[in-house]
Design a protein around this motif. Structure first.
Motif, short mmCIF file in Angstrom:
data_model
loop_
_atom_site.label_atom_id
_atom_site.label_comp_id
_atom_site.label_asym_id
_atom_site.label_seq_id
_atom_site.Cartn_x
_atom_site.Cartn_y
_atom_site.Cartn_z
N THR A 174 0.82 -1.20 0.00
CA THR A 174 0.00 0.00 0.00
C THR A 174 0.86 1.25 0.00
O THR A 174 0.50 2.26 -0.63
N ALA A 175 1.99 1.22 0.70
CA ALA A 175 2.90 2.37 0.70
C ALA A 175 3.39 2.67 -0.72
O ALA A 175 3.43 3.83 -1.15
N VAL A 176 3.74 1.62 -1.45
CA VAL A 176 4.19 1.79 -2.84
C VAL A 176 3.05 2.32 -3.71
O VAL A 176 3.23 3.23 -4.53
N ASN A 177 1.85 1.79 -3.49
CA ASN A 177 0.68 2.21 -4.26
C ASN A 177 0.41 3.70 -4.09
O ASN A 177 0.16 4.42 -5.06
N TYR A 178 0.47 4.18 -2.85
CA TYR A 178 0.18 5.59 -2.60
C TYR A 178 1.31 6.51 -3.07
O TYR A 178 1.07 7.66 -3.44
N ALA A 179 2.52 6.01 -3.07
CA ALA A 179 3.62 6.80 -3.62
C ALA A 179 3.41 7.03 -5.12
O ALA A 179 3.61 8.14 -5.63
N LEU A 180 2.97 5.98 -5.82
CA LEU A 180 2.67 6.12 -7.26
C LEU A 180 1.45 7.01 -7.47
O LEU A 180 1.41 7.81 -8.41
N LEU A 181 0.45 6.89 -6.58
CA LEU A 181 -0.75 7.71 -6.70
C LEU A 181 -0.42 9.19 -6.55
O LEU A 181 -1.01 10.04 -7.23
N VAL A 220 3.81 7.60 3.54
CA VAL A 220 4.70 7.69 4.71
C VAL A 220 4.11 6.90 5.88
O VAL A 220 4.82 6.18 6.59
N SER A 221 2.79 7.03 6.08
CA SER A 221 2.13 6.34 7.18
C SER A 221 2.25 4.83 7.03
O SER A 221 2.63 4.13 7.99
N TYR A 222 1.95 4.31 5.84
CA TYR A 222 2.04 2.87 5.62
C TYR A 222 3.50 2.40 5.70
O TYR A 222 3.77 1.30 6.20
N GLY A 223 4.42 3.22 5.20
CA GLY A 223 5.82 2.87 5.30
C GLY A 223 6.29 2.80 6.74
O GLY A 223 7.03 1.88 7.13
N MET A 224 5.83 3.76 7.54
CA MET A 224 6.20 3.78 8.96
C MET A 224 5.69 2.53 9.68
O MET A 224 6.37 1.96 10.53
N ASN A 225 4.49 2.10 9.31
CA ASN A 225 3.88 0.97 10.01
C ASN A 225 4.30 -0.39 9.47
O ASN A 225 3.79 -1.42 9.92
N THR A 226 5.20 -0.41 8.47
CA THR A 226 5.75 -1.70 8.06
C THR A 226 6.58 -2.31 9.19
O THR A 226 6.78 -3.52 9.24
N GLN A 227 7.07 -1.44 10.07
CA GLN A 227 7.81 -1.91 11.24
C GLN A 227 6.81 -2.22 12.35
O GLN A 227 6.65 -1.45 13.29
N ILE A 228 6.10 -3.32 12.22
CA ILE A 228 4.99 -3.59 13.12
C ILE A 228 5.44 -3.92 14.54
O ILE A 228 4.64 -3.97 15.45
N LYS A 229 6.73 -4.18 14.73
CA LYS A 229 7.21 -4.43 16.09
C LYS A 229 7.28 -3.15 16.89
O LYS A 229 7.32 -3.18 18.12
N THR A 230 7.34 -2.02 16.19
CA THR A 230 7.32 -0.74 16.86
C THR A 230 5.93 -0.50 17.42
O THR A 230 4.94 -0.78 16.79
N SER A 231 5.83 0.05 18.62
CA SER A 231 4.54 0.29 19.25
C SER A 231 3.67 1.20 18.40
O SER A 231 4.13 2.23 17.88
#
Length: 459
Positions: free
Chosen positions: A99-106, A393-404
């Protein structure tokens, strides 16, 4: 130009106030209405000479409904899948990356929206590229409700998607992601958008309820379009709304990841069904506030801003409290028959309303500064581009799901705080009258005066 004194400087796509009226022999100065000028339609002659089916098709409400069909079949289905939490997958990470890639292209496509629509026309842009088409029509006094119609269509699509989700994934104890055949139904609905896109009329052919056409400036070349994009991105309107645009969809992945992390499969399916309900009520409620007849446009903008901010603050505080509790003691996968479910789920439920309210409000605000349909389209494309950057940016940030997830909630909260001040400055400069409408009124006076002079000469 005295009628434009109340309008704020450098807020429209053209850059400075003089751009409200093109120089030379442009469509706003010519005594004879050119092909793309705003003009009043002789409704009696129009009714006699134009077939009923064509009048219905070219009506602004019909065109807005056709755009709403696009929203129903396209973005709404994407939202329905997002409503499953993590795209319905067993873990949100893969969905977040895609989704992060999709929105970057969008974001890139939206930035180029003006040249694309100018070259292809709205019909073909909608047929070929998702999310390029923006507000085509604007009835005086109904813009808020028209935007609400578009938002509601997206949410009605989510309701249909939610029914599909729940029908396929209602069994207790199911683990992992949703049933694979859930996605087939979404693909079928999305493919239905194409034939309706071909019914979109050219902007200059759309007729409003009051018998006027949309103000459309003369077509320009691609090089000039890119110049206008540059001016638009540097305009006061876009600069002051940039942080709001970046923030307005930033919430989406953090809350989607929250749903995918802490709720069972069938709870996630249920959420995609019930979440849009309150959004429909909320968006129409905001639409009525923004269309109040006895309140000035600036005051409506101020009331709308405060309403949207307060509602979002309430949801964010609640979400931070719940995430803090979950950090202290993980609830596992919450099912809908557990006592914790209402308290944990309601923040997600309400953010599915406060988020769209933020976007609906901003598009209404953009239209309040528009000088013509193309300017409105460029402003909308710029705003959607910044929205998509925020989503990426939001989806990219949340790819690190171990982060709270608490980090995501706090970042979203902080972005709202940063966006509020420049938005308040912008809202306090909202013109008392929409520039495009003022231009149309002045233009009509010129036409009337010219016709009277010619009539007197003939007499």
């Amino acid at each position: 130009m005295s009628n434009f004194d109340a309008a704020p400087p450098n807020t429209h796509a053209g850059g400075d106030d003089d751009a409200l009226r093109p120089k030379g022999n442009g469509p706003m100065n010519h005594p004879v209405p050119p092909q793309y000028a705003d003009e009043n339609v002789d409704m009696i002659a129009y009714s006699k000479n134009v077939p009923l089916w064509k009048r219905v098709c070219q009506h602004s409400l019909t065109q807005m409904m056709l755009l709403s069909v696009q929203a129903f079949c396209g973005p709404a289905m994407t939202d329905a899948i997002a409503g499953l939490g993590g795209g319905g997958l067993a873990t949100p990470q893969t969905s977040n990356i895609a989704t992060a890639v999709n929105y970057a292209l969008l974001a890139i496509v939206c930035l180029l929206g003006g040249p694309i629509v100018n070259k292809l026309g709205t019909k073909w842009a909608l047929a070929l590229i998702q999310d390029v088409g923006t507000s085509l029509s604007r009835d005086v006094g109904a813009c808020g409700k028209y935007l609400a119609l578009w938002i509601v269509s997206r949410n009605m699509g989510q309701l249909v998607g939610g029914v599909i989700n729940l029908a396929k994934n209602h069994h207790k104890g199911a683990s992992g992601g949703v049933a694979p055949d859930t996605y087939i139904a979404f693909l079928i609905i999305e493919s239905m958008a194409l034939p309706f896109a071909f019914l979109i009329s050219p902007l200059e052919n759309v007729v409003r309820s009051d018998g006027t056409r949309i103000l459309v400036s003369e077509r320009i070349g691609t090089k000039q379009e890119f110049q206008k994009i540059k001016v638009t991105m540097a305009s006061k309107l876009v600069v002051l709304s940039a942080l709001w645009a970046f923030w307005s969809f930033f919430y989406s992945d953090t809350w989607s990841t929250y749903l995918g992390t802490y709720f069972s499969v069938r709870s996630r399916a249920l959420s995609s069904l019930v979440s849009p309900f309150f959004c429909i009520i909320g968006c129409f409620g905001l639409g009525f506030i923004l269309d109040m007849k006895n309140v000035s446009q600036r005051r409506r903008a101020q009331i709308g801003l405060i309403t949207v901010v307060i509602l979002n603050l309430g949801v964010y505080i609640w979400s931070i409290i719940m995430q803090t509790r979950f950090n202290a003691a993980s609830p596992g996968k919450v099912d809908w028959d557990e006592h914790l479910y209402p308290t944990a789920f309601l923040p997600y439920f309400f953010v599915q309303t406060t988020g769209p309210l933020s976007q609906s409000y901003m598009y209404w605000l953009l239209s309040s500064f528009a000088t013509d349909a193309q300017a409105n389209m460029r402003n909308g494309a710029a705003f959607r581009c910044l929205e998509a950057v925020g989503q990426a940016v939001s989806y990219g940030m949340n790819t690190q799901i171990k982060t709270s997830l608490l980090i995501g909630f706090c970042v979203t909260f902080g972005l709202l705080a940063l966006a509020f001040a420049p938005m308040l400055v912008l809202v306090n400069t909202v013109p008392d009258h929409i520039p495009a409408d003022v231009i149309a009124e002045e233009q009509e006076k010129v036409y009337t005066k010219t016709e009277n002079i010619e009539a007197s000469k003939g007499a």
